[in-house]
Design a protein around this motif. Sequence first.
Motif, short mmCIF file in Angstrom:
data_model
loop_
_atom_site.label_atom_id
_atom_site.label_comp_id
_atom_site.label_asym_id
_atom_site.label_seq_id
_atom_site.Cartn_x
_atom_site.Cartn_y
_atom_site.Cartn_z
N SER A 34 -113.10 65.07 6.94
CA SER A 34 -113.80 63.85 7.28
C SER A 34 -113.97 62.99 6.03
N ASN A 35 -113.70 61.68 6.16
CA ASN A 35 -113.90 60.74 5.06
C ASN A 35 -112.77 60.75 4.00
N GLY A 37 -109.88 59.50 4.21
CA GLY A 37 -109.15 58.24 4.19
C GLY A 37 -108.03 58.13 5.21
N LYS A 38 -108.13 58.87 6.32
CA LYS A 38 -107.08 58.84 7.35
C LYS A 38 -106.93 57.47 7.99
N SER A 40 -108.02 54.59 6.95
CA SER A 40 -107.61 53.59 5.96
C SER A 40 -106.12 53.64 5.71
N LYS A 53 -110.56 52.41 12.94
CA LYS A 53 -111.92 52.16 12.45
C LYS A 53 -112.23 52.98 11.21
N ILE A 54 -112.74 52.27 10.19
CA ILE A 54 -113.06 52.89 8.90
C ILE A 54 -114.56 52.89 8.71
N SER A 55 -115.06 53.95 8.06
CA SER A 55 -116.48 53.96 7.78
C SER A 55 -116.78 54.80 6.56
N PRO A 58 -119.07 59.78 7.04
CA PRO A 58 -118.08 60.74 7.56
C PRO A 58 -118.26 60.97 9.05
N THR A 61 -114.15 58.95 13.10
CA THR A 61 -113.13 59.13 14.13
C THR A 61 -113.42 60.43 14.89
N GLY A 80 -111.64 64.00 11.76
CA GLY A 80 -111.66 64.80 10.53
C GLY A 80 -112.21 66.19 10.79
N ASP A 147 -106.62 55.91 -6.72
CA ASP A 147 -107.14 54.81 -7.54
C ASP A 147 -108.47 55.16 -8.20
N LYS A 148 -109.10 56.23 -7.72
CA LYS A 148 -110.47 56.52 -8.14
C LYS A 148 -110.57 57.23 -9.49
N SER A 179 -102.89 55.46 -2.36
CA SER A 179 -104.18 54.76 -2.47
C SER A 179 -104.15 53.61 -1.48
N SER A 180 -105.12 53.62 -0.56
CA SER A 180 -105.18 52.52 0.41
C SER A 180 -105.74 51.27 -0.25
P1 GTP Z 1 -113.39 60.01 9.40
O1 GTP Z 1 -112.77 59.23 10.52
O2 GTP Z 1 -114.85 59.83 9.32
O3 GTP Z 1 -112.99 61.44 9.41
O4 GTP Z 1 -112.87 59.41 7.98
P2 GTP Z 1 -111.41 58.95 7.55
O5 GTP Z 1 -110.67 60.11 6.98
O6 GTP Z 1 -110.72 58.19 8.63
O7 GTP Z 1 -111.74 57.98 6.31
P3 GTP Z 1 -111.83 56.39 6.30
O8 GTP Z 1 -110.45 55.79 6.31
O9 GTP Z 1 -112.80 55.93 7.33
O10 GTP Z 1 -112.40 56.17 4.82
C1 GTP Z 1 -113.60 56.77 4.38
C2 GTP Z 1 -114.14 56.01 3.16
O11 GTP Z 1 -113.25 56.15 2.04
C3 GTP Z 1 -114.28 54.50 3.39
O12 GTP Z 1 -115.43 54.06 2.71
C4 GTP Z 1 -113.02 53.92 2.78
O13 GTP Z 1 -113.16 52.60 2.35
C5 GTP Z 1 -112.79 54.87 1.59
N1 GTP Z 1 -111.36 54.99 1.22
C6 GTP Z 1 -110.36 55.32 2.05
N2 GTP Z 1 -109.17 55.34 1.38
C7 GTP Z 1 -109.44 54.99 0.11
C8 GTP Z 1 -108.64 54.84 -1.08
O14 GTP Z 1 -107.40 55.01 -1.11
N3 GTP Z 1 -109.30 54.50 -2.22
C9 GTP Z 1 -110.65 54.31 -2.27
N4 GTP Z 1 -111.19 53.99 -3.44
N5 GTP Z 1 -111.43 54.43 -1.18
C10 GTP Z 1 -110.85 54.77 -0.01
#
Ligand code: GTP
Length: 201
Positions: A34-35, A37-38, A40, A53-55, A58, A61, A80, A147-148, A179-180
Motif C-alpha cells: 500500500s502507498n 505508487g501503483k 501514480s 486515484k492517488i492518495s 495508504p 485502492t 495494495g 527521485d526521493k 519515478s512518477s
Molecule cells: P494504495 O492504492 O493506497 O495502495 O497506494 P498506491 O500504491 O496506489 O500509491 P499512490 O500512487 O496512491 O501513491 C502514494 C503516495 O506516494 C502519493 O502521495 C503519491 O503522490 C506518492 N508517490 C507515488 N509515486 C511517487 C514517486 O515516484 N515519487 C514520489 N516522490 N512520490 C510518489
Amino acid sequence: MEINIKEARFISSSPDLKGCPPPKLPEFAFIGRSNVGKSSLINMLAMHGNLAKISSTPGKTKLINHFLINQNWYLVDLPGYGYAKVSKNQRSEFRQTILNYISKRDTLYCLYVLIDSRIPPQAIDLKFVNWLGENQVPFVVVFTKTDKLAQAEWHRNVDLFKDKLAEVWDELPPMIFSSSVKKTGRDDILTSIGQAMESAG
Ligand code: GTP
Ligand code: MG
C-alpha cells in the motif's frame, strides 16, 4: 512490438475476480505494498493525471480497477497488500482477492511488482515475490520513487533486494527503476509490455 498509449479509459472497479471484465484481452497488472505508487505509475504510463486515484493515505485502492488501453488491452490497478490499518478480516479478504486474481486470471500477461526504492528489503515483499516465483507467475520488479533518494542510496537498497532473491533463485526477475515524479521508467515498462505481447504471439 512497439507500444504506444493513445487512449486510456476507465472500465470497472471489481471487488473480486467474478466482477472483472470478460477475460478476452491481454492485461498487465500493478501490485505492491500500500502507498508504494501503483496508481501514480499507471497514470504516468497512460500520461493521464487522474485516471487512477492517488492518495497519500495508504489503502486508497480497494478494488481491482481495469483501464482499457487503445481499445485492445488492459492496465490493472490492484489493491495494495500489507496495509496495517485495516482489520485482520479485511486484510485476509484483500489477500484472497489478490491471490485469486493472480492465480486464476488467464489473460494476465505480466504482473509488475512495485518495490519502494527508499527502504531496504521488506519481508512482505520478499515473501510475495518468492510466492510468484514458486507459482511461475510472469512478473517484473519495478523500484518506485527513485527521485526521493540519491542514486547511491537507492542502488544500495536494490543490491540488498537482489542479494535476498539470490539466496533463493538462480535467475533474477527483470528489474525496472521508476519515478512518477520525474517520469522515468515509462519506456522500460512499455517495452516490457510489448515483449510480453510478442512472446504470447
Ligand atoms: P494504495 O492504492 O493506497 O495502495 O497506494 P498506491 O500504491 O496506489 O500509491 P499512490 O500512487 O496512491 O501513491 C502514494 C503516495 O506516494 C502519493 O502521495 C503519491 O503522490 C506518492 N508517490 C507515488 N509515486 C511517487 C514517486 O515516484 N515519487 C514520489 N516522490 N512520490 C510518489
Ligand atoms: Mg492505488
